[in-house]
Write a protein that holds these residues in place. Structure first.
Motif, PDB file in Angstrom:
ATOM      1  N   PHE A 404       3.737 -16.437   6.161  1.00 17.47           N
ATOM      2  CA  PHE A 404       3.317 -15.943   4.852  1.00 17.47           C
ATOM      3  C   PHE A 404       1.810 -16.111   4.658  1.00 17.47           C
ATOM      4  N   ASP A 405       1.170 -15.100   4.103  1.00 19.33           N
ATOM      5  CA  ASP A 405      -0.206 -15.176   3.616  1.00 19.33           C
ATOM      6  C   ASP A 405      -0.126 -15.038   2.107  1.00 19.33           C
ATOM      7  N   LEU A 406      -0.328 -16.123   1.385  1.00 15.44           N
ATOM      8  CA  LEU A 406      -0.103 -16.125  -0.060  1.00 15.44           C
ATOM      9  C   LEU A 406      -1.134 -15.298  -0.817  1.00 15.44           C
ATOM     10  N   SER A 407      -2.175 -14.864  -0.154  1.00 14.51           N
ATOM     11  CA  SER A 407      -3.141 -13.960  -0.788  1.00 14.51           C
ATOM     12  C   SER A 407      -2.786 -12.499  -0.564  1.00 14.51           C
ATOM     13  N   ARG A 408      -1.730 -12.252   0.176  1.00 15.28           N
ATOM     14  CA  ARG A 408      -1.400 -10.878   0.559  1.00 15.28           C
ATOM     15  C   ARG A 408       0.108 -10.682   0.488  1.00 15.28           C
ATOM     16  N   LEU A 409       0.676 -10.874  -0.707  1.00 12.35           N
ATOM     17  CA  LEU A 409       2.121 -10.758  -0.880  1.00 12.35           C
ATOM     18  C   LEU A 409       2.548  -9.390  -1.385  1.00 12.35           C
ATOM     19  N   ASP A 410       1.593  -8.580  -1.825  1.00 10.35           N
ATOM     20  CA  ASP A 410       1.945  -7.262  -2.352  1.00 10.35           C
ATOM     21  C   ASP A 410       1.662  -6.193  -1.303  1.00 10.35           C
ATOM     22  N   ARG A 411       1.973  -4.959  -1.641  1.00 13.49           N
ATOM     23  CA  ARG A 411       1.721  -3.851  -0.723  1.00 13.49           C
ATOM     24  C   ARG A 411       0.243  -3.495  -0.712  1.00 13.49           C
ATOM     25  N   LEU A 412      -0.242  -3.020   0.397  1.00 11.91           N
ATOM     26  CA  LEU A 412      -1.603  -2.504   0.488  1.00 11.91           C
ATOM     27  C   LEU A 412      -1.672  -1.173  -0.245  1.00 11.91           C
ATOM     28  N   PRO A 413      -2.649  -0.971  -1.093  1.00  8.18           N
ATOM     29  CA  PRO A 413      -2.767   0.321  -1.794  1.00  8.18           C
ATOM     30  C   PRO A 413      -2.818   1.483  -0.811  1.00  8.18           C
ATOM     31  N   PRO A 414      -2.239   2.621  -1.182  1.00  2.97           N
ATOM     32  CA  PRO A 414      -2.229   3.783  -0.285  1.00  2.97           C
ATOM     33  C   PRO A 414      -3.636   4.174   0.152  1.00  2.97           C
ATOM     34  N   GLY A 415      -3.767   4.477   1.430  1.00  7.68           N
ATOM     35  CA  GLY A 415      -5.038   4.936   1.960  1.00  7.68           C
ATOM     36  C   GLY A 415      -5.957   3.836   2.436  1.00  7.68           C
ATOM     37  N   GLU A 416      -5.661   2.579   2.104  1.00  6.91           N
ATOM     38  CA  GLU A 416      -6.516   1.479   2.535  1.00  6.91           C
ATOM     39  C   GLU A 416      -6.011   0.907   3.857  1.00  6.91           C
ATOM     40  N   GLU A 417      -6.964   0.434   4.663  1.00 11.16           N
ATOM     41  CA  GLU A 417      -6.622  -0.185   5.935  1.00 11.16           C
ATOM     42  C   GLU A 417      -6.718  -1.698   5.802  1.00 11.16           C
ATOM     43  N   ASP A 418      -5.835  -2.382   6.494  1.00 13.97           N
ATOM     44  CA  ASP A 418      -5.770  -3.836   6.411  1.00 13.97           C
ATOM     45  C   ASP A 418      -6.029  -4.416   7.798  1.00 13.97           C
ATOM     46  N   PRO A 419      -7.145  -5.137   7.985  1.00 12.65           N
ATOM     47  CA  PRO A 419      -7.443  -5.678   9.319  1.00 12.65           C
ATOM     48  C   PRO A 419      -6.615  -6.899   9.681  1.00 12.65           C
ATOM     49  N   LEU A 420      -5.942  -7.507   8.694  1.00  8.24           N
ATOM     50  CA  LEU A 420      -5.152  -8.707   8.944  1.00  8.24           C
ATOM     51  C   LEU A 420      -3.734  -8.345   9.361  1.00  8.24           C
ATOM     52  N   PRO A 421      -2.962  -9.321   9.832  1.00 13.24           N
ATOM     53  CA  PRO A 421      -1.562  -9.052  10.200  1.00 13.24           C
ATOM     54  C   PRO A 421      -0.788  -8.471   9.030  1.00 13.24           C
ATOM     55  N   PRO A 422       0.338  -7.832   9.297  1.00 13.61           N
ATOM     56  CA  PRO A 422       1.087  -7.117   8.258  1.00 13.61           C
ATOM     57  C   PRO A 422       1.472  -8.002   7.075  1.00 13.61           C
ATOM     58  N   ARG A 423       1.537  -7.371   5.909  1.00 16.22           N
ATOM     59  CA  ARG A 423       2.050  -8.005   4.705  1.00 16.22           C
ATOM     60  C   ARG A 423       3.579  -7.953   4.738  1.00 16.22           C
ATOM     61  N   PRO A 424       4.273  -8.542   3.743  1.00 19.07           N
ATOM     62  CA  PRO A 424       5.741  -8.384   3.690  1.00 19.07           C
ATOM     63  C   PRO A 424       6.120  -6.909   3.726  1.00 19.07           C
ATOM     64  N   ILE A 425       7.135  -6.574   4.515  1.00 21.78           N
ATOM     65  CA  ILE A 425       7.454  -5.155   4.693  1.00 21.78           C
ATOM     66  C   ILE A 425       8.199  -4.571   3.502  1.00 21.78           C
ATOM     67  N   ASN A 426       8.737  -5.433   2.625  1.00 23.25           N
ATOM     68  CA  ASN A 426       9.307  -4.935   1.380  1.00 23.25           C
ATOM     69  C   ASN A 426       9.149  -6.017   0.308  1.00 23.25           C
ATOM     70  N   PRO A 427       7.934  -6.158  -0.243  1.00 22.38           N
ATOM     71  CA  PRO A 427       7.696  -7.238  -1.212  1.00 22.38           C
ATOM     72  C   PRO A 427       8.527  -7.095  -2.472  1.00 22.38           C
ATOM     73  N   GLU A 428       8.840  -5.858  -2.877  1.00 18.89           N
ATOM     74  CA  GLU A 428       9.622  -5.671  -4.096  1.00 18.89           C
ATOM     75  C   GLU A 428      11.031  -6.235  -3.950  1.00 18.89           C
ATOM     76  N   LEU A 429      11.679  -5.948  -2.827  1.00 16.28           N
ATOM     77  CA  LEU A 429      13.024  -6.475  -2.605  1.00 16.28           C
ATOM     78  C   LEU A 429      12.982  -7.983  -2.405  1.00 16.28           C
ATOM     79  N   MET A 430      11.972  -8.470  -1.693  1.00 18.86           N
ATOM     80  CA  MET A 430      11.840  -9.915  -1.498  1.00 18.86           C
ATOM     81  C   MET A 430      11.726 -10.639  -2.831  1.00 18.86           C
ATOM     82  N   GLU A 431      10.892 -10.117  -3.742  1.00 18.68           N
ATOM     83  CA  GLU A 431      10.721 -10.760  -5.042  1.00 18.68           C
ATOM     84  C   GLU A 431      11.996 -10.665  -5.882  1.00 18.68           C
ATOM     85  N   ALA A 432      12.685  -9.524  -5.809  1.00 13.43           N
ATOM     86  CA  ALA A 432      13.917  -9.363  -6.579  1.00 13.43           C
ATOM     87  C   ALA A 432      14.983 -10.353  -6.107  1.00 13.43           C
ATOM     88  N   LEU A 433      15.120 -10.519  -4.802  1.00 14.86           N
ATOM     89  CA  LEU A 433      16.099 -11.470  -4.274  1.00 14.86           C
ATOM     90  C   LEU A 433      15.710 -12.905  -4.606  1.00 14.86           C
TER      91      LEU A 433
END
Length: 644
Positions: A404-433
């Protein structure tokens, strides 16, 4: 056929798992496809003799005749669907996402496939032939929900998940003169659905003159550092490196309960080191790590010993009578780092929670404060949900589970590139659960049931048409996984009808997960196959529990070689084993029945027409060798080795 003949047979039966790759099985060349009526008449003829003769070996055959509904294909799923039916919270979130993005959904898995999947995930065991036939014959619309309810909380469920947590907590050896009471303690809370936050508070707190008398303290005691020499005095504290133990406990606590890998900041500040890997950790300091360890600064871990056993260490005293966390002087314990990176700063540290900076309240025991802060923080629920989701759905929201990277728990805004390892692949479902987990009073049963009862869990692994990897985080199909070591060994025993026999605690147990740790395999009796079982389990991702459990879901050459050559398999397919093969050879039944029972017992279904023809040809020349080879080939097939 000899060994090479077995390989030829398993290659010939490759069609039995072609559906796992999205294909289908065709009838043999020159033969018309059998109709449902043809298959039913053929099954009736094959099992008429079995129905008339009530031998123990043929109970499964009688059940087939009585059930009248015969699962034959691995998964003859239909076309993809446009929408995901809503059954649980999981489907509400995923269904809305899939529809908004126009992603199709795989067909539902057939009954027999779903039964095997759920039984393996919940209990680590494949279903018996009788269970398969009874489930397929059940017409009740709520039969799957009733199945999950019967699995969750069962004895086998407790064994499966206690082993999972034993690997996670790295409980490697028995504690004192009693066989690991910690594993028994885990099984108890799993069978009573004790709130998980309450369980974790017990893991972090408590005192005892002999920690084996308070089983939950084994997690803390697992981190203790002692020099490998004989204790000469009960007051000899210098054999312990207490600060090393507290730092290791700090790392393990963050890894398991918060999903964070804090090993790096135990050695150095995150700045100028972790920016390419983890933004949040790159902003943390080594001093913050020490302050997290300082929650246990008052905790003593003192080895006890017994003169009657020649000074063999048997237990630990755990209390809160130490003087704090001081990297300059931890006397009477050994101070300088030995098992961890040297602590260069000779300073005393007061406790502060790594995620918030919060300190204990006035008069609050520091360990109690840590347990309160950790279990109340939202990251505790996120990390737990991620672990369980990854176990049941194969692909976790965050991989690895401590990434986990606690500074990167949400989705990357569309069109932006992220140089770091992937964020959660479904943060909305993770938070709901995670929120639902908190609302359920941290009910482990509810979390497992919510996932397993969802339509998303029930999907087929088949995909009709072109697959896009960008869809992975929306789970529109089932992702298969390779069995774990204990699941494999126990399922081999069920399929062949030849149980394992482990000498344990003065009794004999027949399932790996009835033991407490992999080290219990060393006390093997009977067939003396402990070393073979251990080797096979290790090739299927079983750790030695001295280090964190490996993360793996890939087949390997080593797995294939061991499955083909290990005595764990080969002894059990022999007609001399006294198991299923021997019973079938002794019974007055047809080759067709032999083939069908082996498929049903091993793969949870009956063979297709093509598989029946290939297998029957193998039995025609030499019934004994053909039966042995067929059982061997089915155990070595991907369909058996995968949970799909």
């Amino acid at each position: 056929m000899r060994g090479t003949g077995k390989v030829v047979l398993i290659v010939a039966l490759t069609g039995s798992v072609s559906a796992l790759a999205g294909g289908s099985v065709a009838p043999a060349a020159g033969q018309p496809a059998p109709t449902r009526a043809d298959e039913e008449r053929r099954a009736d003829r094959a099992h008429r003799a079995a129905a008339e003769s009530e031998t123990a070996a043929e109970k499964a055959a009688r059940a087939i005749a009585e059930a009248g509904r015969l699962p034959r294909s691995a998964d003859l799923a239909g076309a993809n669907r446009a929408t995901l039916p809503r059954r649980t919270l999981v489907d509400e979130v995923l269904g809305a996402q899939l529809e908004s993005m126009g992603i199709p959904v795989a067909a539902a898995a057939p009954d027999a496939v779903l039964l095997r999947r759920a039984t393996l995930d919940a209990t680590g065991l494949i279903p018996s032939p009788e269970a398969v036939l009874a489930y397929v014959a059940d017409d009740a619309p709520d039969k799957y929900e009733r199945l999950v309810d019967s699995l969750v909380g069962s004895e086998e469920f407790a064994e499966q998940w206690a082993w999972f947590f034993g690997d996670l907590f790295r409980l490697a050896h028995q504690v004192g003169p009693v066989r690991n009471p910690f594993q028994t303690w885990i099984k108890e809370w799993l069978t009573t659905d004790r709130p998980y936050d309450d369980v974790v508070r017990d893991l972090l707190t408590g005192v005892a003159k002999a920690h084996g008398s308070v089983p939950s303290l084994a997690f803390l005691a697992r981190s203790h550092q002692a020099k490998s020499r004989i204790v000469m005095s009960p007051d000899d504290y210098s054999i312990h490196n207490r600060l090393d133990a507290l730092d290791q406990f700090n790392v393990d606590t963050a890894r398991i309960f918060l999903g964070l890998n804090t090993s790096c900041i135990s050695c150095h500040d995150g700045a100028d080191h972790l920016e390419p890997l983890n933004q949040w950790l790159s902003e943390r300091t080594r001093a913050e790590f020490y302050r997290q360890s300082a929650f246990l600064g008052d905790t003593r871990l003192i080895t006890t010993w017994d003169d009657r056993s020649k000074n063999v260490v048997v237990d630990l005293v755990v209390d809160d009578l130490a003087k704090g966390y001081d990297t300059g002087d931890d006397a009477p314990f050994h101070t300088l780092s030995e098992g961890r990176f040297p602590r260069l700063e000779g300073l005393a540290y007061d406790p502060a929670f790594l995620l918030t900076g919060e300190t204990p309240q006035p008069g609050e025991n520091p360990r109690d404060a840590l347990a309160r802060m950790l279990t109340e923080h939202p990251q505790f629920a996120r990390a737990t949900v991620n672990l369980v989701w990854g176990k049941l759905m194969t692909v976790a929201f965050v991989e690895p589970y401590n990434g986990f990277d606690l500074s990167r728990l949400d989705r990357l805004p569309p069109g932006e590139e992220d140089p770091l390892p992937p964020r959660p692949i479904n943060p909305e479902l993770m938070e709901a659960l995670a929120e639902d987990f908190r609302a359920s009073d941290y009910s482990f049963w509810t979390l497992v049931g919510t996932i397993m009862k969802s339509e998303a869990y029930r999907l087929s692994p088949h995909w009709k048409g072109t697959w896009d990897d960008a869809w992975t985080g929306y789970y529109p199909r089932r992702f298969v996984r390779v069995m774990t070591g204990p699941e494999l060994v126990d399922s081999i025993a069920i399929a062949t009808g030849v149980p394992t026999e482990f000498a344990f605690g003065g009794a004999t147990v027949e399932r790996v997960k009835e033991l407490t740790t992999p080290s219990d395999l060393g006390g093997r009796r009977g067939r003396g196959e402990g070393a073979e079982v251990d080797a096979l389990m290790q090739s299927f991702f079983q750790s030695n529990r001295m280090t964190p459990a490996p993360v793996g879901n890939r087949g390997s050459i080593l797995q294939a070689l061991l499955m083909m050559q290990s005595g764990v398999v080969n002894r059990r397919v022999s007609g001399e084993s006294g198991g299923r093969v021997a019973d079938l050879l002794e019974a007055p039944t047809t080759n067709e029945h032999v083939v069908e029972e082996l498929f049903l017992a091993t793969l949870g279904r009956l063979p297709t027409a093509e598989e029946a023809q290939i297998s029957g040809a193998g039995l025609a020349g030499d019934r004994r060798r053909g039966t042995e080879n067929l059982q061997w080939a089915l155990l070595n097939s991907p369909e058996f080795l995968l949970n799909h």
